[in-house]
Structures are given as C-alpha cells and as structure tokens.
Design an enzyme around this catalytic site. Structure first.
Site, PDB file in Angstrom:
ATOM      1  N   PHE A   1       0.817  -1.209   0.000  1.00 55.51           N
ATOM      2  CA  PHE A   1       0.000   0.000   0.000  1.00 55.51           C
ATOM      3  C   PHE A   1       0.854   1.263   0.000  1.00 55.51           C
ATOM      4  O   PHE A   1       0.458   2.294  -0.551  1.00 55.51           O
ATOM      5  CB  PHE A   1      -0.933  -0.022   1.210  1.00 55.51           C
ATOM      6  CG  PHE A   1      -1.762   1.216   1.385  1.00 55.51           C
ATOM      7  CD1 PHE A   1      -2.827   1.482   0.536  1.00 55.51           C
ATOM      8  CD2 PHE A   1      -1.485   2.127   2.400  1.00 55.51           C
ATOM      9  CE1 PHE A   1      -3.608   2.624   0.695  1.00 55.51           C
ATOM     10  CE2 PHE A   1      -2.251   3.262   2.570  1.00 55.51           C
ATOM     11  CZ  PHE A   1      -3.312   3.514   1.711  1.00 55.51           C
ATOM     12  N   TYR A   2       2.032   1.216   0.614  1.00 55.50           N
ATOM     13  CA  TYR A   2       2.883   2.408   0.704  1.00 55.50           C
ATOM     14  C   TYR A   2       3.491   2.794  -0.646  1.00 55.50           C
ATOM     15  O   TYR A   2       3.852   3.950  -0.855  1.00 55.50           O
ATOM     16  CB  TYR A   2       4.041   2.176   1.676  1.00 55.50           C
ATOM     17  CG  TYR A   2       3.658   1.869   3.095  1.00 55.50           C
ATOM     18  CD1 TYR A   2       2.416   2.194   3.624  1.00 55.50           C
ATOM     19  CD2 TYR A   2       4.575   1.228   3.939  1.00 55.50           C
ATOM     20  CE1 TYR A   2       2.087   1.894   4.934  1.00 55.50           C
ATOM     21  CE2 TYR A   2       4.260   0.924   5.253  1.00 55.50           C
ATOM     22  CZ  TYR A   2       3.017   1.254   5.740  1.00 55.50           C
ATOM     23  OH  TYR A   2       2.708   0.944   7.033  1.00 55.50           O
ATOM     24  N   GLY A   3       3.686   1.820  -1.514  1.00 54.77           N
ATOM     25  CA  GLY A   3       4.359   2.094  -2.780  1.00 54.77           C
ATOM     26  C   GLY A   3       5.867   2.191  -2.669  1.00 54.77           C
ATOM     27  O   GLY A   3       6.543   2.616  -3.617  1.00 54.77           O
TER      28      GLY A   3
END
Length: 204
Positions: A55-57
């Site tokens: 999700f953070y990338g």
C-alpha cells in the site's frame, strides 16, 4: 545501535526500525532513487529492520536499496491489506498474488515477516478462517518466514483486532499503536504478547 530479539521469531533486529509509510513514505515524492538512498543510509547506520507495505508504494525503493547486500543482513517486513478502500474483502487469491508482487518489487525470494495490514475486529473472522490457512501454505513454500498482523489504529483505539488475535497461535508478530495519547496496549495487548512471546512492533 541496540538490537533485540523479535519475540519467538528469533530474528535479531535493531530496536529502531525504518518505517517506509506514513506521510513521507521515505521521501518517495522526491523520487525512488532518493527514497532508496534513505534506506541505504539507515542500513549503513546500523538499522537492519525495514518495514514496508504494498500500500505504501515503497517496496521498489527498498528493493533497490538492498540490492547487492547480503540477504541475511537485513530483516524485511511487508504487508498486504485485507479489504479494499470501500470495505469489501480482498479475495484470498488476490492477497496471495500480492505477496508474489511484493517479492518481485523487493527483488527477493522471501520476506522475513509478512503482515496482514490494518485488520479491524469485524474483519478478523474472515482473516483467520480464509486468509491465514492459505498464507501458511505459502510459508511452507518459503515465501516468508513469519506471519504478523497490524491494527488500524484510529478506527480501533482499544485494540479489538489484536485482542482477538491473541486468542490464536498463528501470529508471530503484532504491530501496535502506542504513543503518548494512547498507551492502553500496556493493559490490553502487551501482557498477551509477552505471555506468548509474540514480537511487538510499535507505530507512532
């Protein structure tokens, strides 16, 4: 740098880890190379625990930073959500595919800790019945070493999901919200993690 043992995982980790999410996402807005350099600098300073998430990338930046280093010199934790932004469950098959994508982004054949991300109390039954058994089969294939769970702090301030999780023996680590304004994990979670020797990761 001080080091400690992360509960029953036996992993030797720096007391200060590098979180790759939050508002800054390790400076990703300034480019992946910049973010990777932050990770490299942390490793050079003795931090050996890196916490990221799909999700953070930031997984590709972490992967770039650890490239060329001995794999056993760094402890990598990544995470995958169990619901979409609209609250609908993410299928178990998509979570398993997400694990594979994380390994590809990180450039490694395994992660040390794979966590289910921001689990809420009303999602826990689905997680323990459907997702965990499938993930444990992936662990047998060597894709990750230990299984963890993280809470959704601002929507679960009394640690309902982790209190549920303490009833099951599959969790090797838990990420807990613990800060000046909310320290009730001292009573609600930490006695259980100590009793079961579950590794504790603190956010905030």
């Amino acid at each position: 740098m001080e080091y400690t043992t992360l509960g029953r995982t036996g992993l030797n980790v720096s007391v200060a880890g590098l979180g790759c999410g939050g508002g800054s996402r390790i400076g990703l807005a300034q480019g992946e190379a910049h973010a990777a350099n932050i990770v490299r600098r942390a490793l050079d300073l003795g931090i050996n625990f890196i916490d990221t998430a799909q999700f953070y990338g930031t997984e590709p930046a972490v992967g770039k930073a650890i490239r060329g280093r001995a794999r056993d010199s760094v402890v990598i934790s990544t995470k995958h959500k169990v619901v979409h932004n609209d609250g609908q469950p993410i299928s178990t098959a998509d979570i398993l595919s997400g694990l594979d994508r994380s390994l590809l982004a990180l450039g490694t054949d395994h992660v040390d800790l794979f966590c289910l991300h921001t689990v809420l109390p009303d999602q826990y039954d689905h997680v323990i019945r459907e997702v965990v058994p499938a993930l444990l089969r992936e662990r047998e294939k060597g894709k990750f070493r230990f299984l963890g769970i993280t809470e959704f702090a601002h929507r679960d301030p009394v640690h309902g999901a982790l209190c549920r999780a303490l009833e099951d023996d599959c969790w090797d680590a838990m990420m807990i919200a613990f800060h000046l304004l909310n320290q009730n994990a001292r009573q609600r979670v930490l006695p259980g993690t100590r009793a079961k020797n579950i590794g504790t990761l603190l956010m905030f």
